[in-house]
Design an enzyme around this catalytic site. Structure first.
Site, short mmCIF file in Angstrom:
data_model
loop_
_atom_site.label_atom_id
_atom_site.label_comp_id
_atom_site.label_asym_id
_atom_site.label_seq_id
_atom_site.Cartn_x
_atom_site.Cartn_y
_atom_site.Cartn_z
N LYS A 1 -9.18 20.34 19.65
CA LYS A 1 -8.23 18.98 19.43
C LYS A 1 -7.57 18.79 20.52
O LYS A 1 -6.55 19.74 20.89
CB LYS A 1 -7.31 19.41 18.03
CG LYS A 1 -6.22 18.17 17.95
CD LYS A 1 -6.94 16.90 17.37
CE LYS A 1 -5.63 15.88 17.12
NZ LYS A 1 -6.14 14.53 16.81
N ASP B 1 -1.48 -0.03 17.06
CA ASP B 1 -2.35 1.02 17.87
C ASP B 1 -1.54 2.20 17.91
O ASP B 1 -0.71 2.39 18.66
CB ASP B 1 -2.84 0.49 19.34
CG ASP B 1 -3.88 1.81 19.78
OD1 ASP B 1 -3.70 2.83 19.75
OD2 ASP B 1 -5.06 1.07 20.06
N HIS B 2 -1.62 3.34 17.04
CA HIS B 2 -0.81 4.29 17.16
C HIS B 2 -0.88 5.15 18.36
O HIS B 2 0.23 6.01 18.89
CB HIS B 2 -0.95 5.23 15.85
CG HIS B 2 -2.00 6.35 15.88
ND1 HIS B 2 -3.24 6.08 15.61
CD2 HIS B 2 -1.88 7.63 16.12
CE1 HIS B 2 -3.92 6.96 15.63
NE2 HIS B 2 -3.07 8.17 16.26
N GLY C 1 0.84 -1.01 0.09
CA GLY C 1 -0.08 0.07 0.08
C GLY C 1 1.07 1.20 0.12
O GLY C 1 0.57 2.37 0.46
N ALA C 2 1.96 1.25 -0.64
CA ALA C 2 3.10 2.30 -0.66
C ALA C 2 2.52 3.57 -1.33
O ALA C 2 3.22 4.66 -1.08
CB ALA C 2 4.06 1.66 -0.94
N THR C 3 1.56 3.30 -2.28
CA THR C 3 1.03 4.51 -2.92
C THR C 3 0.02 5.24 -2.21
O THR C 3 -0.53 6.29 -2.56
CB THR C 3 0.59 4.05 -4.27
OG1 THR C 3 -0.62 3.18 -4.24
CG2 THR C 3 1.62 3.52 -5.15
N ALA D 1 1.10 5.83 3.75
CA ALA D 1 2.62 5.43 3.47
C ALA D 1 3.17 7.22 3.35
O ALA D 1 4.29 7.36 3.84
CB ALA D 1 2.82 5.01 2.25
N HIS E 1 -7.95 2.69 20.79
CA HIS E 1 -7.04 3.60 21.50
C HIS E 1 -7.82 3.94 22.78
O HIS E 1 -6.93 4.30 23.91
CB HIS E 1 -7.26 5.11 20.63
CG HIS E 1 -6.77 4.86 19.27
ND1 HIS E 1 -5.70 3.95 18.72
CD2 HIS E 1 -7.36 5.54 18.18
CE1 HIS E 1 -5.77 4.17 17.51
NE2 HIS E 1 -6.76 4.99 17.02
N ASP F 1 -0.03 -7.53 -7.49
CA ASP F 1 -1.40 -7.91 -7.36
C ASP F 1 -1.42 -8.93 -6.32
O ASP F 1 -0.91 -10.03 -6.31
CB ASP F 1 -1.95 -8.58 -8.81
CG ASP F 1 -3.02 -9.25 -8.57
OD1 ASP F 1 -3.83 -9.19 -7.48
OD2 ASP F 1 -3.66 -9.89 -9.82
N1 LIG Z 1 -4.29 7.21 6.17
C1 LIG Z 1 -4.49 7.13 7.46
O1 LIG Z 1 -4.15 8.14 7.94
C2 LIG Z 1 -4.64 5.79 8.38
C3 LIG Z 1 -4.50 4.63 7.63
N2 LIG Z 1 -4.91 3.46 8.41
C4 LIG Z 1 -5.11 2.33 7.70
O2 LIG Z 1 -3.85 1.85 6.85
C5 LIG Z 1 -4.19 1.50 5.68
C6 LIG Z 1 -3.99 2.07 4.52
O3 LIG Z 1 -4.78 3.15 4.47
P1 LIG Z 1 -4.58 4.50 3.55
O4 LIG Z 1 -3.12 4.84 3.13
O5 LIG Z 1 -5.24 5.72 4.08
O6 LIG Z 1 -5.33 3.97 2.23
P2 LIG Z 1 -5.34 4.42 0.72
O7 LIG Z 1 -6.73 4.16 0.16
O8 LIG Z 1 -4.67 5.89 0.56
O9 LIG Z 1 -4.17 3.48 0.16
C7 LIG Z 1 -4.44 2.09 -0.03
C8 LIG Z 1 -3.19 1.47 -0.76
O10 LIG Z 1 -3.58 0.07 -1.20
C9 LIG Z 1 -3.10 -0.14 -2.31
N3 LIG Z 1 -3.89 -1.36 -3.07
C10 LIG Z 1 -5.39 -1.01 -3.03
N4 LIG Z 1 -5.95 -2.33 -3.47
C11 LIG Z 1 -4.86 -3.05 -3.89
C12 LIG Z 1 -4.55 -4.33 -4.46
N5 LIG Z 1 -5.75 -4.95 -5.02
N6 LIG Z 1 -3.30 -4.90 -4.69
C13 LIG Z 1 -2.35 -4.25 -4.47
N7 LIG Z 1 -2.51 -2.79 -3.75
C14 LIG Z 1 -3.55 -2.42 -3.52
C15 LIG Z 1 -3.29 0.90 -3.04
O11 LIG Z 1 -2.76 1.39 -4.26
P3 LIG Z 1 -2.91 0.95 -5.71
O12 LIG Z 1 -4.01 2.04 -5.93
O13 LIG Z 1 -1.86 1.72 -6.54
O14 LIG Z 1 -3.11 -0.27 -5.72
C16 LIG Z 1 -2.88 1.93 -2.07
O15 LIG Z 1 -1.55 2.13 -2.06
C17 LIG Z 1 -5.98 1.01 6.08
O16 LIG Z 1 -5.87 -0.25 6.56
C18 LIG Z 1 -6.17 2.14 6.91
O17 LIG Z 1 -7.13 1.88 7.79
C19 LIG Z 1 -5.02 3.59 9.67
C20 LIG Z 1 -4.71 4.84 10.50
C21 LIG Z 1 -4.57 5.94 9.83
O1 LIG Z 2 -7.03 5.67 14.72
C1 LIG Z 2 -7.51 7.21 14.30
O2 LIG Z 2 -6.99 8.01 14.93
C2 LIG Z 2 -7.29 9.41 14.31
C3 LIG Z 2 -6.96 10.17 15.61
O3 LIG Z 2 -5.57 10.41 15.82
P1 LIG Z 2 -4.78 11.32 16.55
O4 LIG Z 2 -3.28 10.82 16.90
O5 LIG Z 2 -4.95 12.35 15.82
O6 LIG Z 2 -5.62 11.57 17.94
C4 LIG Z 2 -8.55 9.56 14.11
O7 LIG Z 2 -8.82 10.76 13.24
C5 LIG Z 2 -8.91 8.30 13.05
O8 LIG Z 2 -10.72 8.59 12.64
C6 LIG Z 2 -8.90 6.95 13.60
O9 LIG Z 2 -8.80 5.98 12.58
#
Ligand SMILES: NC(=O)C1=CN([C@@H]2O[C@H](COP(=O)(O)OP(=O)(O)OC[C@H]3O[C@@H](n4cnc5c(N)ncnc54)[C@H](OP(=O)(O)O)[C@@H]3O)[C@@H](O)[C@H]2O)C=CC1
Ligand SMILES: O=C1O[C@H](COP(=O)(O)O)[C@@H](O)[C@H](O)[C@H]1O
Length: 495
Positions: free
Chosen positions: A348, A180-181, A15-17, A21, A243, A88
Site C-alpha cells: 500500500k 477529490d479526497h 446518506g448519514a446512515t 459518514a 486522483h 425520501d
Molecule cells: N465509503 C467510502 O469509503 C467512499 C464513498 N464514496 C461515495 O460516497 C457516497 C456514499 O457511499 P457509502 O457511504 O459507501 O454508501 P452506502 O451504501 O454505505 O450508504 C448510502 C447512503 O445513502 C442512503 N440512501 C440510499 N438510498 C436512499 C434514498 N432513496 N433516500 C434516502 N437515502 C438513501 C443510505 O441510507 P438508507 O439505506 O438508510 O436510506 C445510506 O445512508 C457514494 O457516492 C460513494 O461513491 C466516495 C469515496 C469513498
Molecule cells: O477514491 C478512491 O480511493 C480509494 C483509495 O484511497 P486512498 O486514500 O486509500 O489511497 C480507493 O480504494 C477507492 O477504490 C477509490 O474509490
C-alpha cells in the site's frame, strides 16, 4: 483563532446512515471540533431512509469515534449537536420538513443560515437532491449555501455533463465543492510548496532536467464490499480520471501568478488541455490494464477479482492501470509521466518519483559505469515525507560514487498528526475555499481523456486475470517503461 475562521454552520449529510459518514465524516467533524476549528454553534443533520432517531445517530457517532482519545463530557457535548431526519429523496414533503428542522436549529444555535449540503449517498440521487433543495426553498437562506458532491461525478463525460447541468440549475459553480479526497492529503498539498517555495527545484522543473516522472498509487485491498460499484467503474474511472490526473496536474502546472483558487485551477486546467489524447491503436501502446487473480497479500491467501462478491465471474473490469502520459507544451515536451494504480498489489503506497536527467558527462566513468540518477521522491502515504537521492563519494580510497539519500519525514516532527483529508476538505468548504476541490472544467477534460481509453478497452476483451494478487501488476506495465529505457523505481526507494 478568530470567529471568522469558524463560521457558524449547519452540515446536512445526505446518506448519514452509510459507510462514508461513519468511517470518514463523523470522525472528521469531531477532529475539527476538538481542535477548535468548529464554532460552538453548529449542527449536523443526518438524512437517510432508515427510521432512525436523534439518539440512533448519536450512538452511531459515538461508535465511529471509538478508539479516539476524548473526554466523556466533551464527547457528549459534541454528539448533542447531531440530529436525524428520515427522508425520501423524491418526496417534496421530506424537503419541507427538513427545512423546518434546519430553520429551528439555526434559531437555537444562532446560525445565520449557513448550510453545507453533503451528498454522501448513491450518485444517482445527487442531481435530484440538488434540484429539490433549490425548488423547495432550502437554499433560500440569509447565509451561504454550499453543495459538497462525492465521487463518482458521472461515469463518463456525457453522464458527468448531465449531472453537472442538473446541479447547476440549483447551485452556481462557486457553491459546488466536488470532492477529490487526494486533494486533501497533506503531501499532495505539499507538491505546490515543494515546487514553488524552493529555489533549487523550480529552475530544474522542465524537460531540460527531468527525464520522467512516476506516480504510483497501489493498494493491498481488493474491492471489499464495493464489487457492485466497481463493476461499473474499474480502476480507470475510479482512480485515474480523478486522483491520478489531479496529481499529474499539480506536478506539471506552471506557477500560478497568485495562490488563489482561480489562478491555481486555471494552471491545472491548462495541463489537462495539453495532455496528448490517447486514442485508437495508441491505447495499447500507452496504456496497460490488469485484473488481479488469486494470490498472497501480506502473508494471506486471497481470491481473484472474479470471485469477489457482486462481481461477474467473467468480468472484464480492470483493477489495475498503468499509463504513459505526454504533455504537449514547452515545459514538458518529451517527458513521460508514468502513472500506475491497482488493487491487491504487494504494497500500500502512494509515491511520486521525479527522475532527473544524467549529467552531460560522467567524470567518474572509470569508477562507475553508470551514475545513479538524482531522484526527488514525494512520499504521500502511508509514510509522509520527501527524499532526495544525490551522489556522494563512497567512503574510502576508491573514489567511487554512491547514491546518498536525504530524508524528511512528517512523522519525525514532534507532535504532528496530520489531519485526515476529509477533515481538511470539510474545513476548507466551511471557509469557502474551493482550491482543493475539482472545478467542472477539470472534470470535463479528465473525463474526455479517459473516455477515449475506455472506449477502446470496451470493444476488446482483455486476457484477465493477468496479475497475481500481491504482485506489482502485469508485466506489460514494466515494459511500458523499459521500452523508453526506464524502470519503475521500487516503492521502498527512499525509505
Ligand atoms: N465509503 C467510502 O469509503 C467512499 C464513498 N464514496 C461515495 O460516497 C457516497 C456514499 O457511499 P457509502 O457511504 O459507501 O454508501 P452506502 O451504501 O454505505 O450508504 C448510502 C447512503 O445513502 C442512503 N440512501 C440510499 N438510498 C436512499 C434514498 N432513496 N433516500 C434516502 N437515502 C438513501 C443510505 O441510507 P438508507 O439505506 O438508510 O436510506 C445510506 O445512508 C457514494 O457516492 C460513494 O461513491 C466516495 C469515496 C469513498
Ligand atoms: O477514491 C478512491 O480511493 C480509494 C483509495 O484511497 P486512498 O486514500 O486509500 O489511497 C480507493 O480504494 C477507492 O477504490 C477509490 O474509490
Amino acid at each position: 483563532m478568530t470567529r471568522s475562521n469558524k463560521p457558524r454552520t449547519t452540515i446536512v449529510i445526505f446518506g448519514a446512515t452509510g459507510d462514508l459518514a461513519k468511517r470518514k465524516l463523523f470522525p472528521s467533524i469531531y477532529n475539527l471540533y476538538k481542535k477548535g476549528q468548529l464554532s460552538e454553534e453548529f449542527a449536523v443533520v443526518g438524512v437517510a431512509r432508515r427510521p432512525w432517531t436523534n439518539e440512533t445517530i448519536r450512538d452511531t457517532v459515538r461508535q465511529s469515534l471509538q478508539g479516539n482519545d476524548h473526554a466523556a463530557e466533551e464527547l457528549e457535548e459534541f454528539c448533542s449537536h447531531f440530529y436525524y431526519h428520515p427522508f425520501d429523496v423524491t418526496s417534496k414533503s421530506s424537503y419541507h420538513e427538513l427545512n423546518e428542522l434546519l430553520t429551528r436549529l439555526e434559531s437555537n444555535y444562532h446560525i445565520p443560515g449557513n448550510r453545507i449540503f453533503y451528498m454522501a449517498m448513491a450518485p444517482e440521487f445527487f442531481g435530484t437532491i440538488a434540484v429539490n433543495l433549490k425548488t423547495e426553498g432550502l437554499t433560500d437562506t440569509a447565509g451561504w449555501t454550499r453543495l459538497v458532491i462525492e465521487k463518482p461525478f458521472g461515469r463518463d463525460y456525457p453522464s458527468a455533463y448531465e449531472l453537472n447541468e442538473e446541479i447547476r440549475q440549483a447551485f452556481d459553480e462557486d457553491q459546488i465543492y466536488r470532492i477529490d479526497h487526494y486533494l486533501g492529503k497533506e503531501m499532495v498539498q505539499n507538491i505546490e510548496v515543494i515546487r514553488f517555495a524552493n529555489a533549487i527545484f523550480e529552475p530544474l522543473w522542465n524537460n531540460r532536467y527531468i527525464s520522467n516522472i512516476q506516480i504510483t498509487s497501489s493498494e493491498t485491498l481488493g474491492v471489499e464490499d464495493r464489487g457492485g460499484y466497481y463493476e461499473t467503474s474499474g480502476a480507470l474511472r475510479d482512480m485515474v480520471q480523478n486522483h491520478m490526473l489531479q496529481m499529474v496536474s499539480l506536478l506539471a502546472m506552471d506557477p500560478p501568478i497568485r495562490l488563489t483558487t482561480n489562478e491555481i485551477r486555471s494552471e491545472k486546467i491548462k495541463v489537462l488541455r495539453a495532455l496528448r489524447p490517447v486514442t485508437g491503436d495508441k491505447v495499447h501502446k500507452y496504456f496497460v490494464r490488469g485484473q488481479y487473480g488469486p494470490g498472497t497479500v501480506n502473508g494471506k491467501e486471497v481470491d481473484g477479482y472474479r470471485n469477489e462478491d457482486k462481481v461477474d465471474p467473467q468480468s472484464h473490469t480492470e483493477t489495475f492501470v498503468a499509463g504513459k502520459l505526454l504533455i504537449d507544451n514547452h515545459r514538458w515536451a518529451g517527458v513521460p509521466f508514468y502513472i500506475r494504480t491497482g488493487k491487491r498489489m504487494g504494497i500500500k503506497s502512494t509515491k511520486i518519483v521525479v527522475q532527473f536527467k544524467e549529467l552531460p558527462m560522467n567524470l567518474y566513468f572509470d569508477k562507475n559505469d553508470v551514475m545513479h540518477p538524482n531522484l526527488l521522491i514525494i512520499h504521500i502515504q502511508p509514510d509522509e515525507g520527501i527524499s532526495l537521492v544525490l551522489n556522494g563519494k563512497k567512503i574510502g580510497p576508491t573514489g567511487e560514487t554512491i547514491p546518498v539519500q536525504l530524508d524528511y519525514s512528517n512523522d519525525s516532527v514532534d507532535g504532528v498528526n496530520t489531519p485526515e483529508a476529509y477533515e481538511r476538505l470539510l474545513y476548507d468548504c466551511m471557509l469557502g475555499d474551493a482550491t482543493n476541490f475539482a472545478h467542472w472544467d477539470e472534470l470535463e477534460l479528465s473525463w474526455k481523456y479517459v473516455d477515449a481509453i475506455s472506449k477502446v478497452w470496451e470493444t476488446l476483451p482483455a486476457q484477465f486475470p493477468n496479475y497475481p494478487s500481491g504482485s506489482m501488476g502485469p508485466e506489460e506495465s514494466d515494459r511500458l517503461l523499459s521500452a523508453d529505457g526506464f524502470h519503475w523505481w521500487p516503492l521502498d526507494t527512499g525509505k
